[in-house]
Design an enzyme around this catalytic site. Structure first.
Site, mmCIF file in Angstrom:
data_model
loop_
_atom_site.group_PDB
_atom_site.id
_atom_site.type_symbol
_atom_site.label_atom_id
_atom_site.label_comp_id
_atom_site.label_asym_id
_atom_site.label_seq_id
_atom_site.Cartn_x
_atom_site.Cartn_y
_atom_site.Cartn_z
ATOM 1 N N TYR A 148 0.848 -1.187 0.000
ATOM 2 C CA TYR A 148 0.000 0.000 0.000
ATOM 3 C C TYR A 148 0.888 1.244 0.000
ATOM 4 O O TYR A 148 1.478 1.607 1.027
ATOM 5 C CB TYR A 148 -0.908 0.022 1.227
ATOM 6 C CG TYR A 148 -2.046 -0.973 1.212
ATOM 7 C CD1 TYR A 148 -2.353 -1.717 0.076
ATOM 8 C CD2 TYR A 148 -2.827 -1.181 2.349
ATOM 9 C CE1 TYR A 148 -3.393 -2.627 0.076
ATOM 10 C CE2 TYR A 148 -3.872 -2.078 2.358
ATOM 11 C CZ TYR A 148 -4.149 -2.803 1.220
ATOM 12 O OH TYR A 148 -5.192 -3.708 1.217
ATOM 13 N N GLY B 80 -18.747 -2.687 -3.809
ATOM 14 C CA GLY B 80 -18.591 -3.129 -5.188
ATOM 15 C C GLY B 80 -17.533 -2.308 -5.889
ATOM 16 O O GLY B 80 -16.676 -1.678 -5.262
#
Length: 288
Positions: free
Chosen positions: A42, A200
Site C-alpha cells: 500500500y 462493489g
C-alpha cells in the site's frame, strides 16, 4: 472489537501530504477505530510507515496486514504476485520492519483464487498446504499472531480450518454476493468476515452499490448516503462481518464511522436483500 475499522490502502493518496495522512489516521483512532488493515504494497510501504508513526501501545489498535503480493513500483500494476513460501516469509519480515513490530498480530494470506484481481501462473501457482505450513511456522516462531485468508474459495477455507483461521477477506458487497456459502461457513466457525470492495466496484467492469436505484431510494428516505446504506447493509447481513472502509478524506471517514448507528426495519432490509447480485469473479491480468 469495533465492527468498523479502517482500510489503509487509501492513505497512499496522501503520499505527498504526509501530515494529512498522519492526522487522518489519528482521527480514525479518536473516532473509535481499533483495527486497521494494511499491506507492505500500500503506497510502497507508505501506509505502514504512517501506521508506525501514529499508533501507540495505549491505542490498543489491532494491525492486520497481508502477504501474497509485494510492491512493484516500476510495473504496469503496482504490485507483483509473491505466493511462494520463501516470498511469504520475506514479506512478513518486510512488514515487521516497516511497521516497527516484533510480531504482526494478524496476517492474511492473499490466495488470488477467486474474486476480482490478478491470477497466479507458473511458479506462482502454489499449493495451499505448502503456504499454510509456512504461515503456521511463522506463527510458531512468534512472528505472526494469527492467520487469515483472502481471496479464498469455499473449498480452500475448508482445507485451511485445521490451521486455525482468524478472518477471511474476500470481495463482497450487496451487489456481489458470490461467496455467500463461504460467509456462512465463517459465521458457523466464528471466523470474522472482512469484505474488501464492500461497495462493489474496484475495477470499471464490476457492479457498484451506489448505482442501485433501491439503494438510492433507501438513502433518500433515511437521509443518509448510498454508500452508508451499502456499508450498513453488510453490518446487518451477518454478525461476524467487520468493515474496513478506506478513505483519504476526514469527512468521508466520519460518514463511514457513523454507519454503525444506522438501523433498518424489516421492510427496508428486505428491499435491500432483493437487490440482484452479480459476479465479481473477474481476473484483471497476470503479474509475476
Amino acid at each position: 472489537m469495533s465492527r468498523i475499522g479502517y482500510g489503509a490502502a487509501q492513505l497512499s493518496r496522501l503520499h505527498d501530504r504526509h501530515d494529512e495522512a498522519v492526522a487522518l489516521l489519528r482521527r480514525a483512532v479518536d473516532l473509535g477505530v481499533n483495527h486497521v488493515d494494511t499491506a507492505e504494497f500500500y503506497g510502497f510501504s507508505f501506509a505502514n510507515t504512517v501506521i508506525r508513526q501514529v499508533l501507540r501501545p495505549e491505542d490498543d489498535v489491532l494491525v492486520v496486514t497481508k502477504v501474497g503480493a509485494d510492491p512493484n513500483p516500476v510495473g504496469p500494476v503496482p504490485l507483483r504476485i509473491a505466493q511462494r513460501p520463501e516470498q511469504l516469509r520475506a514479506s512478513v519480515e518486510d512488514n515487521l520492519r516497516s511497521l516497527g513490530l516484533d510480531q504482526l498480530p494478524v496476517v492474511n494470506l492473499r490466495r488470488l483464487d477467486t474474486g476480482p484481481g490478478l491470477r497466479p501462473e507458473g511458479d506462482q501457482v502454489v499449493d495451499l498446504d505448502d503456504q499454510l505450513a509456512t504461515m503456521t511456522a511463522l506463527r510458531d516462531e512468534g512472528k505472526i499472531g494469527a492467520i487469515g485468508l483472502s481471496s479464498v474459495t469455499l473449498d480452500g477455507l475448508r482445507r485451511a480450518l485445521p490451521a486455525g483461521i482468524a478472518c477471511v477477506q474476500n470481495a463482497y458487497s450487496l451487489v456481489s454476493r458470490d461467496d455467500e456459502d463461504t460467509l456462512r461457513l465463517c459465521t458457523a466457525e466464528g471466523i470474522a468476515w472482512v469484505p474488501f470492495f464492500p461497495l462493489g466496484g474496484g475495477f470499471p467492469s464490476l457492479p457498484r452499490v451506489v448505482d442501485e436505484p433501491a439503494v438510492h431510494a433507501v438513502a433518500e428516505s433515511m437521509e443518509v448516503t448510498p454508500s452508508q446504506v451499502g456499508l450498513a447493509w453488510l453490518l446487518h447481513h451477518a454478525p461476524n462481518i467487520l468493515l474496513i472502509p478506506g478513505t483519504g478524506d476526514p469527512i468521508h471517514l466520519e460518514a463511514n464511522m457513523a454507519v454503525g448507528e444506522i438501523t433498518f426495519d424489516a421492510h427496508t432490509l428486505a428491499t435491500l436483500d432483493a437487490v440482484e447480485s452479480r459476479s465479481n469473479n473477474v481476473a484483471i491480468g497476470v503479474a509475476s
